[in-house]
Design an enzyme around this catalytic site. Structure first.
Site, PDB file in Angstrom:
ATOM      1  N   ARG A 179      -3.953  10.705   5.497  1.00 51.60           N
ATOM      2  CA  ARG A 179      -2.867  11.682   5.472  1.00 51.60           C
ATOM      3  C   ARG A 179      -2.032  11.602   4.203  1.00 51.60           C
ATOM      4  O   ARG A 179      -1.493  12.601   3.734  1.00 51.60           O
ATOM      5  CB  ARG A 179      -1.942  11.446   6.665  1.00 51.60           C
ATOM      6  CG  ARG A 179      -2.408  11.968   7.960  1.00 51.60           C
ATOM      7  CD  ARG A 179      -1.337  11.704   8.992  1.00 51.60           C
ATOM      8  NE  ARG A 179      -0.035  12.102   8.467  1.00 51.60           N
ATOM      9  CZ  ARG A 179       0.471  13.312   8.542  1.00 51.60           C
ATOM     10  NH1 ARG A 179      -0.194  14.263   9.149  1.00 51.60           N
ATOM     11  NH2 ARG A 179       1.646  13.584   8.022  1.00 51.60           N
ATOM     12  N   ARG A 228      -8.148  -0.515   5.687  1.00 45.86           N
ATOM     13  CA  ARG A 228      -7.299   0.500   5.056  1.00 45.86           C
ATOM     14  C   ARG A 228      -6.007  -0.133   4.557  1.00 45.86           C
ATOM     15  O   ARG A 228      -5.412   0.355   3.593  1.00 45.86           O
ATOM     16  CB  ARG A 228      -6.932   1.604   6.061  1.00 45.86           C
ATOM     17  CG  ARG A 228      -8.071   2.527   6.391  1.00 45.86           C
ATOM     18  CD  ARG A 228      -7.566   3.704   7.187  1.00 45.86           C
ATOM     19  NE  ARG A 228      -6.334   4.214   6.597  1.00 45.86           N
ATOM     20  CZ  ARG A 228      -5.439   4.927   7.248  1.00 45.86           C
ATOM     21  NH1 ARG A 228      -5.623   5.238   8.511  1.00 45.86           N
ATOM     22  NH2 ARG A 228      -4.350   5.350   6.653  1.00 45.86           N
ATOM     23  N   ARG A 268       1.978  14.490  13.802  1.00 41.62           N
ATOM     24  CA  ARG A 268       2.349  14.258  12.394  1.00 41.62           C
ATOM     25  C   ARG A 268       2.258  15.520  11.532  1.00 41.62           C
ATOM     26  O   ARG A 268       1.449  15.601  10.608  1.00 41.62           O
ATOM     27  CB  ARG A 268       1.496  13.138  11.792  1.00 41.62           C
ATOM     28  CG  ARG A 268       1.749  11.822  12.460  1.00 41.62           C
ATOM     29  CD  ARG A 268       0.880  10.734  11.900  1.00 41.62           C
ATOM     30  NE  ARG A 268       1.503  10.035  10.785  1.00 41.62           N
ATOM     31  CZ  ARG A 268       0.937   8.992  10.185  1.00 41.62           C
ATOM     32  NH1 ARG A 268      -0.231   8.564  10.562  1.00 41.62           N
ATOM     33  NH2 ARG A 268       1.546   8.388   9.196  1.00 41.62           N
ATOM     34  N   LYS A 273       0.837  -1.202   0.000  1.00 38.49           N
ATOM     35  CA  LYS A 273       0.000   0.000   0.000  1.00 38.49           C
ATOM     36  C   LYS A 273       0.875   1.257   0.000  1.00 38.49           C
ATOM     37  O   LYS A 273       0.629   2.192  -0.769  1.00 38.49           O
ATOM     38  CB  LYS A 273      -0.889  -0.005   1.250  1.00 38.49           C
ATOM     39  CG  LYS A 273      -1.471   1.333   1.603  1.00 38.49           C
ATOM     40  CD  LYS A 273      -2.337   1.264   2.843  1.00 38.49           C
ATOM     41  CE  LYS A 273      -1.628   1.544   4.141  1.00 38.49           C
ATOM     42  NZ  LYS A 273      -1.367   2.961   4.408  1.00 38.49           N
ATOM     43  N   ASN A 274       1.884   1.282   0.869  1.00 42.89           N
ATOM     44  CA  ASN A 274       2.671   2.510   1.021  1.00 42.89           C
ATOM     45  C   ASN A 274       3.621   2.768  -0.146  1.00 42.89           C
ATOM     46  O   ASN A 274       4.236   3.832  -0.219  1.00 42.89           O
ATOM     47  CB  ASN A 274       3.444   2.500   2.344  1.00 42.89           C
ATOM     48  CG  ASN A 274       2.525   2.765   3.529  1.00 42.89           C
ATOM     49  OD1 ASN A 274       1.340   3.049   3.344  1.00 42.89           O
ATOM     50  ND2 ASN A 274       3.062   2.673   4.729  1.00 42.89           N
ATOM     51  N   CYS A 304      -4.035  13.471  14.097  1.00 43.32           N
ATOM     52  CA  CYS A 304      -4.103  12.064  13.722  1.00 43.32           C
ATOM     53  C   CYS A 304      -3.976  11.250  14.977  1.00 43.32           C
ATOM     54  O   CYS A 304      -3.309  11.661  15.921  1.00 43.32           O
ATOM     55  CB  CYS A 304      -2.965  11.770  12.763  1.00 43.32           C
ATOM     56  SG  CYS A 304      -2.676  10.034  12.547  1.00 43.32           S
ATOM     57  N   ASP A 319       5.475   0.483  11.997  1.00 44.51           N
ATOM     58  CA  ASP A 319       4.251  -0.175  11.529  1.00 44.51           C
ATOM     59  C   ASP A 319       4.166  -1.646  11.950  1.00 44.51           C
ATOM     60  O   ASP A 319       3.172  -2.314  11.670  1.00 44.51           O
ATOM     61  CB  ASP A 319       4.127  -0.057   9.998  1.00 44.51           C
ATOM     62  CG  ASP A 319       3.715   1.347   9.568  1.00 44.51           C
ATOM     63  OD1 ASP A 319       3.384   2.161  10.438  1.00 44.51           O
ATOM     64  OD2 ASP A 319       3.732   1.619   8.351  1.00 44.51           O
TER      65      ASP A 319
HETATM   66  C1  UD1 Z   1       4.852   6.865   6.526  1.00 41.90           C
HETATM   67  C2  UD1 Z   1       3.977   5.649   6.342  1.00 41.90           C
HETATM   68  C3  UD1 Z   1       3.471   5.133   7.685  1.00 41.90           C
HETATM   69  C4  UD1 Z   1       4.663   4.880   8.618  1.00 41.90           C
HETATM   70  C5  UD1 Z   1       5.566   6.101   8.690  1.00 41.90           C
HETATM   71  C6  UD1 Z   1       6.851   5.844   9.466  1.00 41.90           C
HETATM   72  C7  UD1 Z   1       2.972   6.055   4.163  1.00 41.90           C
HETATM   73  C8  UD1 Z   1       1.759   6.397   3.390  1.00 41.90           C
HETATM   74  N1  UD1 Z   1       2.845   6.036   5.493  1.00 41.90           N
HETATM   75  O1  UD1 Z   1       4.049   7.880   7.141  1.00 41.90           O
HETATM   76  O2  UD1 Z   1       2.772   3.909   7.465  1.00 41.90           O
HETATM   77  O3  UD1 Z   1       4.182   4.595   9.928  1.00 41.90           O
HETATM   78  O4  UD1 Z   1       5.949   6.522   7.364  1.00 41.90           O
HETATM   79  O5  UD1 Z   1       7.549   4.799   8.925  1.00 41.90           O
HETATM   80  O6  UD1 Z   1       4.015   5.759   3.601  1.00 41.90           O
HETATM   81  N2  UD1 Z   1       7.472  14.614  10.755  1.00 41.90           N
HETATM   82  C9  UD1 Z   1       7.686  15.937  11.020  1.00 41.90           C
HETATM   83  N3  UD1 Z   1       7.529  16.852  10.006  1.00 41.90           N
HETATM   84  C10 UD1 Z   1       7.191  16.482   8.747  1.00 41.90           C
HETATM   85  C11 UD1 Z   1       6.973  15.125   8.479  1.00 41.90           C
HETATM   86  C12 UD1 Z   1       7.125  14.212   9.499  1.00 41.90           C
HETATM   87  O7  UD1 Z   1       7.980  16.312  12.155  1.00 41.90           O
HETATM   88  O8  UD1 Z   1       7.061  17.365   7.881  1.00 41.90           O
HETATM   89  C13 UD1 Z   1       7.630  13.599  11.829  1.00 41.90           C
HETATM   90  C14 UD1 Z   1       6.335  12.852  12.156  1.00 41.90           C
HETATM   91  O9  UD1 Z   1       5.546  13.559  13.086  1.00 41.90           O
HETATM   92  C15 UD1 Z   1       6.870  11.551  12.724  1.00 41.90           C
HETATM   93  C16 UD1 Z   1       8.160  11.328  11.915  1.00 41.90           C
HETATM   94  O10 UD1 Z   1       8.480  12.583  11.344  1.00 41.90           O
HETATM   95  O11 UD1 Z   1       7.191  11.694  14.085  1.00 41.90           O
HETATM   96  C17 UD1 Z   1       8.055  10.290  10.805  1.00 41.90           C
HETATM   97  O12 UD1 Z   1       6.896  10.563  10.036  1.00 41.90           O
HETATM   98  P1  UD1 Z   1       6.841  10.281   8.473  1.00 41.90           P
HETATM   99  O13 UD1 Z   1       8.007   9.475   8.058  1.00 41.90           O
HETATM  100  O14 UD1 Z   1       6.599  11.564   7.774  1.00 41.90           O
HETATM  101  O15 UD1 Z   1       5.524   9.395   8.364  1.00 41.90           O
HETATM  102  P2  UD1 Z   1       4.542   9.399   7.151  1.00 41.90           P
HETATM  103  O16 UD1 Z   1       5.316   9.669   5.915  1.00 41.90           O
HETATM  104  O17 UD1 Z   1       3.340  10.215   7.448  1.00 41.90           O
END
Ligand code: UD1
Length: 416
Positions: free
Chosen positions: A92, A396, A121, A22-23, A116, A304
């Protein structure tokens, strides 16, 4: 509302096929925005998140079809650059359209995802990166309004190796003028898969899968024809299911190289795992060992898989410390697991899990996607009946979960 009813106590046996990731599929679908024409993506699972991304792309004017594992996206007639709140709030990952829209259309209006269940996030790093590439970005009325005549290459350092942030910036950079370097980039296999898909469209990308990605912008890209990688989290969940029930399961169609930290930890917990090309033979022990784990960015142990690992530790022999290193509030499954008799205390980012001999079935509620998978695992080993409410969370991210489990002998059914 749909519920999953599990009669626990069956040792799982047989073979299960792993679906597409999915991701990986979600960002690759968003990449179809970058090139006009008919895009084909294969091995795409039938999941609610995929349908949501399809609805979002349809809203933008892209024709979307998902049949028999193949998604067809005709992106000739993009009509709007707006990703509305109604769609973004349910997923998201919708924010993945921001980079490609800006790169192809010079404009994007994307709703802020908002809070969330598993933490704040934010998406500040996505925004910072695009600003470095010359985008003018303004936040108003809950929307990100972005504009750039043509993005310019830049060197972008990410404070945190965000997965979707890296993906958004990589997609944006493919059509930018000049060279973009993303430092401290996410190394997840899904980032690498997106890069491979983009390269197949004519993008020039080096270093994806490492922490420094270099993208040479090009003037235009060709449509996609690409097959996504297998889902490593689904594979890990089925290894855990075999392990927790003391079963014997063959997991087919997975990428063992994407599962190294998961396999290492599950082996430490006493699960016997044997590699064969493209598949794993898994045998669960009489009783699992307690093992500590800390979630980290790839190649560390994935967040995950944290909840699923906790289900294993709940019935292990000893005490395990589980530390969540990615999200600040990802222990919502703990209260539900306690209802099944698990002995777990959370303090800050660490859960102390004292293994018990036996869990007992009870009604529980799924709180998020991976939490719901952990409740399924707990239900498979619990004595008696476990009823998992709010099943939409699991739909999902897990394709035909009850069918796959039933194929392994589990007594599981869905009640509408
Ligand atoms: C993706 C995955 C999700 C997985 C996560 C971590 C998808 C669709 N989802 O989510 O399943 O759990 O990676 O492996 O691929 N952060 C910031 N600022 C930002 C972006 C992120 O502070 O602009 C922080 C987040 O709050 C979190 C950390 O970075 O603490 C990692 O988040 P991120 O890697 O961005 O997760 P997602 O990409 O949303």
């Amino acid at each position: 509302m749909e519920r999953l009813i599990i009669e626990g106590g069956v040792r799982l046996e047989g073979t299960v096929d792993i679906s597409g990731a999915k991701n990986a599929a979600l960002p690759i679908m968003a990449a179809s925005i970058l090139a006009p024409g008919v895009n084909r993506i294969h091995n795409v699972p039938s999941l609610r998140d995929i349908t949501t991304m399809g609805r979002l792309l349809t809203h933008l004017g892209i024709d979307f079809m998902h049949d028999n594992g193949t998604v067809v996206l005709d992106s000739d007639n993009l009509q709007t650059v707006e990703a509305p709140y109604e769609l973004v709030k349910t997923m998201r990952a919708s924010v993945l359209v921001l980079g490609p829209l800006l790169a192809r259309m010079g404009r994007a209006r994307v709703s802020l995802p908002g809070g969330c269940a598993i933490g704040a996030r934010p998406i500040d790093l996505h925004i910072m990166g695009l600003q470095k590439m010359g985008a003018e970005i303004e936040l108003s009325e809950g929307y990100i309004n972005a504009r750039a005549e043509r993005l310019r290459g830049a060197t972008i350092y990410l404070d945190i190796p965000t997965v979707t942030g890296t993906e958004n910036l990589m997609m944006a950079a493919t059509l930018a003028e000049g060279v973009t370097i993303i430092e401290n980039a996410a190394c997840e296999p899904e980032v690498q898969d997106l890069a491979n898909a983009l390269v197949s469209m004519g993008a020039r990308i080096e270093g994806a899968g490492t922490s420094i990605i270099r993208i040479n912008g090009v003037d235009s890209l060709n449509p996609l024809d690409y097959r996504v990688i297998p889902d490593r989290i689904e594979a890990g969940t089925f290894i855990a299911a075999a392990g927790i029930t003391g079963g014997e399961v063959e997991i087919r169609g997975c990428r063992v190289d994407h599962l190294e930290s998961v396999i290492a930890k599950l082996r430490e917990a006493g699960i016997h795992i044997e590699h064969k090309p493209g598949r794993l033979k898994v045998k669960g022990p009489e009783r699992l060992n307690a093992v500590d784990v800390r979630t980290m960015p790839y190649p560390g142990f994935p967040t995950d898989m944290q909840a699923q690992f906790m289900a294993l530790m709940a019935v292990s022999d000893g005490t395990s410390l589980i530390t969540e290193g990615i999200f600040e509030n990802r222990f919502m499954h703990v209260a539900e697991m306690r209802r099944l008799g698990a002995d777990i205390i959370v303090e800050g980012a660490t859960a102390t899990v004292r293994g018990v001999r036996m869990l007992k079935g009870a009604p529980v509620m799924a709180t998020d996607l991976r939490a719901s998978a952990s409740l399924v695992l707990a239900g498979l080993v619990a004595e008696g009946r476990t009823v998992i409410d709010r099943l939409y969370h699991i739909d999902r991210g897990y394709e035909r979960i009850e069918e796959k489990l039933r194929g392994l002998g589990a007594r599981v059914r869905r009640e509408r």
